[in-house]
Design a protein around this motif. Sequence first.
Motif, PDB file in Angstrom:
ATOM      1  N   MET A   1      32.551  14.378 -44.280  1.00 38.76           N
ATOM      2  CA  MET A   1      32.896  13.317 -43.376  1.00 38.76           C
ATOM      3  C   MET A   1      31.686  12.995 -42.518  1.00 38.76           C
ATOM      4  O   MET A   1      30.954  13.873 -42.108  1.00 38.76           O
ATOM      5  CB  MET A   1      34.046  13.764 -42.477  1.00 38.76           C
ATOM      6  N   SER A   2      31.489  11.734 -42.219  1.00 40.11           N
ATOM      7  CA  SER A   2      30.348  11.352 -41.397  1.00 40.11           C
ATOM      8  C   SER A   2      30.602  11.725 -39.941  1.00 40.11           C
ATOM      9  O   SER A   2      31.731  11.946 -39.518  1.00 40.11           O
ATOM     10  CB  SER A   2      30.105   9.849 -41.522  1.00 40.11           C
ATOM     11  N   GLY A   3      29.522  11.756 -39.170  1.00 40.04           N
ATOM     12  CA  GLY A   3      29.632  12.102 -37.760  1.00 40.04           C
ATOM     13  C   GLY A   3      30.503  11.132 -36.987  1.00 40.04           C
ATOM     14  O   GLY A   3      31.285  11.531 -36.124  1.00 40.04           O
ATOM     15  N   LEU A   4      30.408   9.844 -37.308  1.00 41.89           N
ATOM     16  CA  LEU A   4      31.214   8.842 -36.615  1.00 41.89           C
ATOM     17  C   LEU A   4      32.703   9.047 -36.900  1.00 41.89           C
ATOM     18  O   LEU A   4      33.529   8.978 -35.989  1.00 41.89           O
ATOM     19  CB  LEU A   4      30.787   7.430 -37.023  1.00 41.89           C
ATOM     20  N   VAL A   5      33.032   9.345 -38.144  1.00 42.76           N
ATOM     21  CA  VAL A   5      34.431   9.586 -38.501  1.00 42.76           C
ATOM     22  C   VAL A   5      34.940  10.838 -37.778  1.00 42.76           C
ATOM     23  O   VAL A   5      36.059  10.851 -37.256  1.00 42.76           O
ATOM     24  CB  VAL A   5      34.600   9.714 -40.031  1.00 42.76           C
ATOM     25  N   ASN A   6      34.121  11.889 -37.729  1.00 38.12           N
ATOM     26  CA  ASN A   6      34.510  13.107 -37.001  1.00 38.12           C
ATOM     27  C   ASN A   6      34.784  12.815 -35.538  1.00 38.12           C
ATOM     28  O   ASN A   6      35.765  13.284 -34.975  1.00 38.12           O
ATOM     29  CB  ASN A   6      33.420  14.174 -37.111  1.00 38.12           C
ATOM     30  N   VAL A   7      33.905  12.049 -34.914  1.00 31.37           N
ATOM     31  CA  VAL A   7      34.087  11.711 -33.497  1.00 31.37           C
ATOM     32  C   VAL A   7      35.371  10.914 -33.308  1.00 31.37           C
ATOM     33  O   VAL A   7      36.141  11.165 -32.377  1.00 31.37           O
ATOM     34  CB  VAL A   7      32.860  10.936 -32.961  1.00 31.37           C
ATOM     35  N   LEU A   8      35.634   9.964 -34.189  1.00 30.10           N
ATOM     36  CA  LEU A   8      36.860   9.172 -34.091  1.00 30.10           C
ATOM     37  C   LEU A   8      38.107  10.047 -34.265  1.00 30.10           C
ATOM     38  O   LEU A   8      39.096   9.867 -33.554  1.00 30.10           O
ATOM     39  CB  LEU A   8      36.853   8.032 -35.110  1.00 30.10           C
ATOM     40  N   VAL A   9      38.054  10.999 -35.195  1.00 26.72           N
ATOM     41  CA  VAL A   9      39.183  11.904 -35.401  1.00 26.72           C
ATOM     42  C   VAL A   9      39.398  12.759 -34.150  1.00 26.72           C
ATOM     43  O   VAL A   9      40.529  12.923 -33.684  1.00 26.72           O
ATOM     44  CB  VAL A   9      38.955  12.802 -36.641  1.00 26.72           C
ATOM     45  N   ILE A  10      38.321  13.292 -33.591  1.00 27.97           N
ATOM     46  CA  ILE A  10      38.426  14.116 -32.389  1.00 27.97           C
ATOM     47  C   ILE A  10      39.024  13.318 -31.233  1.00 27.97           C
ATOM     48  O   ILE A  10      39.949  13.774 -30.564  1.00 27.97           O
ATOM     49  CB  ILE A  10      37.043  14.671 -31.989  1.00 27.97           C
ATOM     50  N   VAL A  11      38.499  12.129 -31.007  1.00 26.17           N
ATOM     51  CA  VAL A  11      38.991  11.294 -29.901  1.00 26.17           C
ATOM     52  C   VAL A  11      40.452  10.917 -30.113  1.00 26.17           C
ATOM     53  O   VAL A  11      41.263  10.989 -29.186  1.00 26.17           O
ATOM     54  CB  VAL A  11      38.102  10.041 -29.735  1.00 26.17           C
ATOM     55  N   ALA A  12      40.809  10.550 -31.342  1.00 26.52           N
ATOM     56  CA  ALA A  12      42.196  10.160 -31.627  1.00 26.52           C
ATOM     57  C   ALA A  12      43.156  11.335 -31.428  1.00 26.52           C
ATOM     58  O   ALA A  12      44.197  11.181 -30.787  1.00 26.52           O
ATOM     59  CB  ALA A  12      42.307   9.622 -33.051  1.00 26.52           C
ATOM     60  N   VAL A  13      42.815  12.496 -31.976  1.00 26.47           N
ATOM     61  CA  VAL A  13      43.689  13.661 -31.838  1.00 26.47           C
ATOM     62  C   VAL A  13      43.816  14.057 -30.375  1.00 26.47           C
ATOM     63  O   VAL A  13      44.920  14.295 -29.877  1.00 26.47           O
ATOM     64  CB  VAL A  13      43.175  14.847 -32.688  1.00 26.47           C
ATOM     65  N   ALA A  14      42.690  14.119 -29.670  1.00 30.27           N
ATOM     66  CA  ALA A  14      42.732  14.499 -28.252  1.00 30.27           C
ATOM     67  C   ALA A  14      43.556  13.497 -27.443  1.00 30.27           C
ATOM     68  O   ALA A  14      44.378  13.892 -26.611  1.00 30.27           O
ATOM     69  CB  ALA A  14      41.316  14.614 -27.685  1.00 30.27           C
ATOM     70  N   ALA A  15      43.363  12.211 -27.683  1.00 31.75           N
ATOM     71  CA  ALA A  15      44.109  11.194 -26.929  1.00 31.75           C
ATOM     72  C   ALA A  15      45.607  11.295 -27.192  1.00 31.75           C
ATOM     73  O   ALA A  15      46.412  11.253 -26.254  1.00 31.75           O
ATOM     74  CB  ALA A  15      43.596   9.803 -27.299  1.00 31.75           C
ATOM     75  N   VAL A  16      45.982  11.442 -28.447  1.00 25.96           N
ATOM     76  CA  VAL A  16      47.407  11.542 -28.785  1.00 25.96           C
ATOM     77  C   VAL A  16      48.021  12.800 -28.171  1.00 25.96           C
ATOM     78  O   VAL A  16      49.079  12.743 -27.546  1.00 25.96           O
ATOM     79  CB  VAL A  16      47.607  11.531 -30.321  1.00 25.96           C
ATOM     80  N   VAL A  17      47.349  13.929 -28.339  1.00 23.66           N
ATOM     81  CA  VAL A  17      47.893  15.194 -27.843  1.00 23.66           C
ATOM     82  C   VAL A  17      47.996  15.182 -26.318  1.00 23.66           C
ATOM     83  O   VAL A  17      49.026  15.538 -25.761  1.00 23.66           O
ATOM     84  CB  VAL A  17      47.031  16.378 -28.337  1.00 23.66           C
ATOM     85  N   ILE A  18      46.943  14.747 -25.655  1.00 25.81           N
ATOM     86  CA  ILE A  18      46.942  14.782 -24.185  1.00 25.81           C
ATOM     87  C   ILE A  18      47.976  13.816 -23.611  1.00 25.81           C
ATOM     88  O   ILE A  18      48.753  14.187 -22.741  1.00 25.81           O
ATOM     89  CB  ILE A  18      45.538  14.479 -23.637  1.00 25.81           C
ATOM     90  N   THR A  19      48.017  12.588 -24.104  1.00 22.69           N
ATOM     91  CA  THR A  19      48.971  11.621 -23.543  1.00 22.69           C
ATOM     92  C   THR A  19      50.410  12.032 -23.820  1.00 22.69           C
ATOM     93  O   THR A  19      51.282  11.816 -22.984  1.00 22.69           O
ATOM     94  CB  THR A  19      48.724  10.199 -24.067  1.00 22.69           C
ATOM     95  N   ARG A  20      50.660  12.622 -24.965  1.00 19.48           N
ATOM     96  CA  ARG A  20      52.019  13.055 -25.280  1.00 19.48           C
ATOM     97  C   ARG A  20      52.463  14.208 -24.396  1.00 19.48           C
ATOM     98  O   ARG A  20      53.652  14.356 -24.119  1.00 19.48           O
ATOM     99  CB  ARG A  20      52.113  13.481 -26.747  1.00 19.48           C
ATOM    100  N   GLN A  21      51.538  15.025 -23.942  1.00 14.37           N
ATOM    101  CA  GLN A  21      51.906  16.213 -23.188  1.00 14.37           C
ATOM    102  C   GLN A  21      52.236  15.946 -21.729  1.00 14.37           C
ATOM    103  O   GLN A  21      52.855  16.769 -21.084  1.00 14.37           O
ATOM    104  CB  GLN A  21      50.792  17.259 -23.266  1.00 14.37           C
TER     105      GLN A  21
END
Length: 174
Positions: A1-21
């Motif tokens: 996976m490219s670095g940009l895709v990794n960053v997008l995955v990290i940001v998306a997962v963190a945003a979803v998890v944090i806002t849901r909690q």
Amino acid sequence: MSGLVNVLVIVAVAAVVITRQFGARRLDADRRWWLMPVILAVVALRDPGLIDAHHRTAASLLLAAELVIGLGIGAGWAWTTRIWAEPDGTVWTKSTRASMAVWAGGIILRAGLFGWGALLGLHQGSPALMLALAATLLVRSGVLVQRTRALAPVDGPLPAYGGGSPRPAWKERV
């Protein structure tokens, strides 16, 4: 996976998890709470840029520090999350202001690690951050599941979907 895709995955997962909690959510201790962290860890470990090839020792120490911070954030987040059982036996969780402080402290520590790595001239990619996020989520979920099981009556697990005998609702103080 490219670095940009990794960053997008990290940001998306963190945003979803944090806002849901930060809203009240029903917790199901029997579901696969470990699945998302394992997937994140596998994706991070498959990336060859996890450790800087030119500075293996320093990069390994930086990765270890990142993982320790991730484990600390996960434990702190889990212990600052309110847990309560409703009369029907369902268990609910909600993160608190203290949880937000844990996240803020973790972000500051991670920024400091990034700066330290940059001063040392280390190549720092997103796989280390993804692995630390996986550790954070795994520890948080595991501690919450253990805390939830502590709410269970002595004679068995909490009833699912209102089955079994009701018990009074109580909220744990943080």
